[in-house]
Scaffold this active site. Structure first.
Site, PDB file in Angstrom:
ATOM      1  CG  PHE B 244      -1.715  -1.287   1.384  1.00 10.32           C
ATOM      2  CD1 PHE B 244      -2.565  -1.751   0.392  1.00 10.32           C
ATOM      3  CD2 PHE B 244      -1.561  -2.039   2.525  1.00 10.32           C
ATOM      4  CE1 PHE B 244      -3.251  -2.953   0.555  1.00 10.32           C
ATOM      5  CE2 PHE B 244      -2.251  -3.237   2.690  1.00 10.32           C
ATOM      6  CZ  PHE B 244      -3.086  -3.687   1.708  1.00 10.32           C
ATOM      7  N   GLY B 470       0.677  -8.186  -4.000  1.00 10.95           N
ATOM      8  CA  GLY B 470      -0.589  -8.814  -3.651  1.00 10.95           C
ATOM      9  C   GLY B 470      -1.695  -8.458  -4.614  1.00 10.95           C
ATOM     10  CB  ILE B 631     -10.491  -4.423 -17.052  1.00 11.49           C
ATOM     11  CG1 ILE B 631     -11.123  -3.060 -16.716  1.00 11.49           C
ATOM     12  CG2 ILE B 631     -10.291  -5.251 -15.791  1.00 11.49           C
ATOM     13  CD1 ILE B 631     -10.245  -2.113 -15.914  1.00 11.49           C
ATOM     14  CG  ASN B 633      -7.554 -11.166 -13.862  1.00 11.15           C
ATOM     15  OD1 ASN B 633      -8.704 -11.272 -13.444  1.00 11.15           O
ATOM     16  ND2 ASN B 633      -6.646 -12.114 -13.730  1.00 11.15           N
ATOM     17  CE  LYS B 635     -11.353 -15.251  -8.876  1.00 11.44           C
ATOM     18  NZ  LYS B 635     -11.242 -16.689  -9.184  1.00 11.44           N
ATOM     19  CE  LYS B 702      -6.876   5.897 -19.265  1.00  8.94           C
ATOM     20  NZ  LYS B 702      -7.969   6.877 -19.073  1.00  8.94           N
ATOM     21  N   GLY B 703      -3.815   1.735 -14.764  1.00 10.94           N
ATOM     22  CA  GLY B 703      -3.761   0.960 -13.520  1.00 10.94           C
ATOM     23  C   GLY B 703      -5.058   1.071 -12.744  1.00 10.94           C
ATOM     24  CB  VAL B 704      -7.566  -1.012 -11.508  1.00 15.72           C
ATOM     25  CG1 VAL B 704      -8.074  -0.754 -12.901  1.00 15.72           C
ATOM     26  CG2 VAL B 704      -6.943  -2.394 -11.392  1.00 15.72           C
ATOM     27  CD  GLU B 706      -1.931   4.254  -6.161  1.00 15.31           C
ATOM     28  OE1 GLU B 706      -1.449   4.876  -5.215  1.00 15.31           O
ATOM     29  OE2 GLU B 706      -1.469   4.285  -7.313  1.00 15.31           O
TER      30      GLU B 706
END
Ligand SMILES: Cc1cc2nc3c(=O)[nH]c(=O)nc-3n(C[C@H](O)[C@H](O)[C@H](O)COP(=O)(O)OP(=O)(O)OC[C@H]3O[C@@H](n4cnc5c(N)ncnc54)[C@H](O)[C@@H]3O)c2cc1C
Ligand code: SF4
Lengths: 338, 740
Positions: B244, B470, B631, B633, B635, B702-704, B706
């Site tokens: 985190f 993680g 996206i 993945n 899940k 793009k990142g997810v 945060e």
């Protein structure tokens, strides 16, 4: 954490002999409080006497129609025991409102009575605390005291007793059976926990050489009209800001006998004769409940961060008495307050 | 070809994790391993006058007690301690000298044959200190403006320039709202304790298993702090039990383990206790004032955002806390100010969506208050000032499907049934409140290198020094590699979390998924080109005169895109080329695209039920609609958003690091007393990903990690207002603040 010896007691006689001969020894039952405090260097026993093999795990009917709960009965086993669920549901409910499933699986009846305050300063050896180190001062009185007492505190200490189970035991007027080398005695629940006064280091009336063998419940269980209402900062797994255990005996709409005790507000589960007298013979309605609440809180005193508890306690008392009178006790699984 | 990308592929490391086969930093063993226990300071500021380890040393099993007086030599230049994401200033160095800069500072390390003996002996180390006055409470008057940036990294965090004439526009606006909002210090509280096991090899080299989000960052730090050559230290972090952000910078467990291993020429493990976790970084407390002026129609005229955040005396940590307010909505006049309160505390650090989680919380509550003042539906207000351009830099977005987030989120939530009047909706004795808020975060991409080794048997190893904290990095890397190489997922093995692997930045800022996956695609392309070169040499090759762009890898074959009958198997190509493996290593950098803004967006809708007498708050429903490109993945991405929403609920209602300012000491340094949500606090959470095509990178990713937290606390605070008519502006919203 200091080094310590591990010893095991085989029976009650053996246990009290061992503890009687060693002022620095401590019993360990579930260990959920003692071991934590040892890791923080707050408790520093040189010997830890394991009492978990003692034959104190029974829940038995007593000749007078009550129940005798062995000191080593686990909190979970007690809460789910059919006789407790049926006849003393306020006790089952209070236990389920406390800690987490894992902790309740380990915690014992005796240990629950003797768990120590959660005052943060008590836990931190870098800070002054009269309870941990008599005479060092109380960090909470002028410090962070949101969780602290509004009733029965002293200049030396304003800690609260954190147990939920004990709040119900106070309402049920349980009796604590203890044994020592010099014999057995029975302590009424109201006398078991102490107020801090000038000696906050002493939480209870128990003597260093004594062991709790059982907690006895009198026959009266208030199974029809009871509740345990606990208000906390998250919906589970947090200590009470305020909790209320109630047992009512009703005659139609009139209160024949009403008992209620508060948790999270004092150094012991808090009951008040005057407040309960305000219920007796009165109609079970909001105005009665409000008068009882005011009576109980007449001497309440707030500190910098916990004054809100006085008003919260008042509302909780009224709500809890209402729940009990209606026969709609608070559920401990659904978090909606009924 | 895509058959794995975009699916709900289960974690490739899932079985290893649930069976315990996955090993974490404190689980690696070495013969003769020693255990270090850290002694910490009990004052907030001052000097150690005497440190007496004699009682500790006398305990049987104690090997040594390291202090600033007897530690091995360390570099004395600040630059030696700077790491990849270090802020301006002088980084903390454990056991460096007699100075105490914060309460709980590590001041000695007791090394013993067992962890129990080490911990016992640590309690016997006597420390005398000379105390100096300290300040740990935000002191507004003493706060200083943030310094101007000295490099591009720091420039990311400088408040944007003022545009227009915000003060005048504010004064002239028909409707105004101004409010002050507060977020306390929060700690990350990952489940896994920080730990490092430093293995001392026979030749004096070190292998360090550390809990970190950046193995190469730690390796460089150790090398420069101790003057060691890179080839003599290898840092590994195969798995991480939650980071985190607190594992972005090298932490002192690694430095101490290495220090002891070098001093004693033995392998040493150092594990922090839970209370010691509270002197690592934290989310800085933030007090902020937002003022918004609007026209009667609900368009914005001016916005000003002033913030004070907390940092240490020795470093200036800050992020872009205020700039979001001018980015998100169309508004011609905006200004920002950001000051630092320098306190006697450890340096804060990044924590999930640093700056946006706190800054956008204030903005989105202020927007809600403005909507009330305008008598306008809060969602309608957002639509009236919706912006198609990045307002701070006046440029278009690479993509921005926020409108669709609003639409789909509102529909799933049933927003149109909302009665705007506070206290108007009820469920028995509960007041019901519905609130919403917008979220925004950066879509970064960073330079990264990937190596792929393809074997003739159709197995590929994909390697990069990144971490999987993680989030599912192992899994998405395997998915992308499998698709790009045309192989089944089982044939891909992923190597990461090892400093000896190809270069990677720290795992943070939601930039790893996009960076590493595009690099895998590029490297796989190079593998394909090499295979094609070999395939063309096969006698009578059906691919003899085909261009690289016209072939793809599928089912273990090189196949003509236009004509699938033209194909050569990987095995044949490699056999004819007389090679048994193809190795390619490629570095990708983000396209330099200053003409467009790159962001992710979200819309959160929350329902709370509040007991009207007791003020007990329950969050009964949350819908989070997210626009984050493609996206990879569904899940693992959903899990990221779910976890973020849970965290947002904690931010709104529970989380707060309590400090007794007289002592300068955290008083709830454990996860019984530091509250995060438990199961009972969490009910229905629905995650929606809206379509958002984006050509900023080849995969459109793009990142997810945060974005999901941004706006959640505001949505809940707004819902609490709607339920009760009470506006609580300082978090967490505990029931005493509601004063019902
Ligand atoms: C994170 C956390 C949250 C918690 N939350 C709650 C909560 O919400 N509500 C709540 O009520 N409780 C809560 N608890 C406390 C928990 O209920 C107590 O720790 C538990 O009941 C103690 O029982 P034990 O058997 O484990 O005691 P131990 O730790 O074994 O012993 C506690 C003390 O009692 C003494 N002792 C034990 N048995 C005997 C005996 N038979 N005779 C004489 N002395 C004895 C021991 O010497 C020791 O001093 C929480 C605990 C934790 C760690
Ligand atoms: S309230 Fe009691 S336990 Fe807490 S610091 Fe004061 S003396 Fe210690």
């Amino acid at each position: 954490m200091i080094n310590f010896h591990y010893a095991r007691a085989n029976d009650v006689t053996d246990a009290v002999r061992q503890i009687g001969g060693d002022a620095n020894a401590k019993f360990v039952a579930g260990g959920t409080n003692l071991i934590d405090l040892m890791k923080m260097d707050v408790e520093r026993p040189t010997t830890v006497i394991d009492i978990t093999r003692l034959p104190l795990k029974q829940i038995e009917r007593t000749p007078d129609g009550g129940l005798r709960i062995g000191a080593l009965v686990r909190n979970t086993d007690l809460a789910y025991h059919p006789l407790v669920e049926e006849r003393y549901p306020v006790l089952a409910s209070a236990i389920m409102a406390g800690a987490s499933q894992q902790l309740r699986n380990m915690a014992s009846t005796g240990g629950n009575l003797l768990q120590r305050t959660r005052c943060a300063y008590f836990y931190d050896t870098a800070t002054p605390c009269n309870k941990r180190k008599p005479g060092s001062g109380c960090s909470a009185i002028d410090g962070q005291n949101r969780m602290h007492a509004i009733l029965g505190g002293s200049d030396a200490c304003i800690a609260t007793h954190p147990s939920d189970m004990c709040v119900a035991l106070a309402v049920l007027e349980a009796r604590v059976h203890v044994a020592s080398e010099s014999g057995d005695r029975v302590i009424p629940f109201a006398d078991f926990h102490r107020l801090p006064g000038k000696t906050p280091q002493r939480d209870t009336d128990l003597d260093g050489g004594e062991i709790i063998t059982a907690v006895e419940l009198p026959p009266k269980g208030f199974a029809a009209n009871y509740t345990y209402l606990k208000i906390r900062d998250r919906l589970s797994y947090a200590f009470a800001l305020v909790s209320v255990a109630v047992g009512l005996e009703l005659d139609g709409d009139t209160i024949k006998e009403g008992r209620f005790a508060l948790g999270g507000v004092a150094h012991k589960p808090w009951r008040d004769q005057q407040a309960e007298a305000a219920l007796r013979g009165r109609p079970a309605k909001a105005a009665t409940f409000a008068r009882a609440a005011d009576a109980l809180l007449r001497d309440a005193k707030g500190y910098a961060h916990n004054t809100f508890k006085i008003d919260l306690a008042r509302r909780c008392i009224v709500r809890a008495l209402t729940q009990a009178a209606r026969g709609t006790p608070q559920s401990q699984s659904s978090k909606k307050i009924v | 070809m895509t058959s794995y990308i975009g699916t709900a592929t289960s974690r490739v490391d899932g079985i290893a994790k649930v069976t315990g086969a996955a090993k974490y930093a404190a689980e690696f063993n070495a013969p003769g391993l020693l255990y270090g226990s850290i002694v910490t300071s009990m004052i907030a500021k001052g000097r150690i006058t005497r440190i007496d380890p004699s009682a500790a040393v006398r305990v049987e099993g104690v090997i040594d007690v390291l202090t600033h007086e007897n530690r091995p030599p360390m570099a004395d230049d600040d630059n030696a301690y700077k790491d990849e994401v270090a802020p301006l200033g002088s980084p903390f160095r454990p056991l460096y000298d007699d100075r105490i800069a914060f309460n709980g500072q590590p001041i000695a390390l007791v090394v013993a044959e067992t962890s129990e003996v080490a911990r016992f002996a640590a309690s016997l180390v006597r420390v005398d200190c000379e105390e100096e006055p300290h300040v740990t409470d935000v002191n507004r008057d003493a706060a200083v403006p943030v310094k101007s940036p000295t490099n591009p990294f720091e420039a990311l965090f400088a408040p944007p320039k003022t545009r227009g004439r915000p003060e005048q526009a504010l004064a002239a606006a028909a409707v105004r709202h101004a409010g002050e909002y507060y977020v306390p210090i929060e700690h990350h509280n990952p489940m896994e304790l920080f730990a490092a096991t430093a293995m001392y090899e026979a030749d004096g080299r070190l292998t360090v298993y550390d809990k970190t989000q950046g193995v190469q960052n730690v390796q460089r730090h150790i090398c420069s702090a101790f003057g060691i050559e890179p080839e003599d230290v290898r840092v590994m972090s195969p798995f991480m039990g939650g980071g985190f952000g607190v594992g972005l910078r090298p932490q002192f467990e690694a430095v101490l383990a290495v220090m002891a291993a070098r001093a004693l020429r033995r392998s040493v493990r150092v594990v922090l206790t839970r209370p010691q976790m509270y002197v690592l970084g934290y989310r800085p407390a933030m007090t902020q004032r937002i003022a918004i002026g609007a026209s009667k129609r609900g368009t914005l005229e001016a916005i000003t955002h002033d913030a004070i955040t907390v940092t240490s005396q020795h470093e200036d940590f800050f992020r872009q806390e205020t700039g979001w307010s001018g980015l998100l909505y169309t508004c011609a006049n905006a200004s920002y100010a950001h000051k630092l309160a320098k306190l006697d505390l450890p340096t804060p650090c990044d924590m999930r969506c640093p700056s946006a989680a706190t800054g956008v919380y204030a903005l989105e509550c202020a927007m809600d208050e403005l909507a009330v003042a305008l008598r306008l539906d809060p969602l309608e207000l957002r639509l009236r000032c919706y912006s198609e351009r990045d307002q701070n830099n006046d440029r278009p977005f690479g993509s921005k499907a926020l409108r669709e987030c609003y639409r789909q989120g509102a529909e799933a939530f049933g927003w149109n049934k909302r009665n705007p009047e506070p206290r108007s909706m009820r469920d028995g004795g509960d007041l019901v409140g519905w609130g919403m808020a917008t979220g925004v975060w950066d879509a970064f991409q960073a330079p990264i290198t990937v190596r792929i080794v393809l074997s003739a048997n159709g197995h590929a190893e994909v390697a990069c020094a990144t971490s999987d904290i993680g989030t599912g990095t192992y899994t998405i890397m395997a998915q992308v590699a499998a698709d790009m190489l045309g192989l089944p997922l089982e044939n891909i093995s992923i190597k990461l979390g090892d400093s000896s692997l190809p270069q990677s930045p720290v795992e943070g800022g939601s930039w790893i998924a996009v960076s590493v996956c595009n690099a895998i695609a590029t490297t796989a392309g190079a593998v394909r080109d090499e295979l094609l070169r070999l395939a063309k040499q096969v006698p009578g090759s059906p691919l003899a005169n085909i261009a690289p762009g016209e072939v793809a890898l599928a089912d273990g074959m090189l196949v003509g895109k236009g004509d699938p009958s033209r194909s050569v198997s990987i095995a044949d190509a490699m056999r004819h080329g007389a090679v048994d493996r193809i190795e390619q290593e490629k570095t990708t950098s983000p396209a330099d695209d200053p003409a467009r803004a790159h962001n992710t967006h979200a819309a959160t809708f929350a329902e709370v039920k509040v007991d009207d007498e007791l003020g007990v708050i329950r969050v009964t429903r949350v819908v989070s609609a997210v626009a984050a490109g493609r996206i990879l993945n569904t899940k693992t991405a959903s899990s990221q958003i779910l976890g973020s929403v849970v965290w947002g609920i904690g931010m709104a209602l529970h989380e707060e690091t309590l400090i007794d300012h007289r002592l300068g000491r955290v008083t709830n340094a454990n996860i019984a007393e530091y509250h995060v949500p438990v199961n009972a606090d969490i009910n229905d959470i629905k995650v929606i990903f809206v379509e958002e095509p984006d050509d900023s990178n080849p995969l459109g990713v793009k990142g997810v990690g945060e974005i999901g937290i941004v706006g959640v606390a505001a949505a809940i605070a707004n819902a609490v207002y709607h339920a009760t008519g009470r506006r609580v502006r300082d978090l967490p919203i505990t029931l005493d603040k509601l004063r019902l």
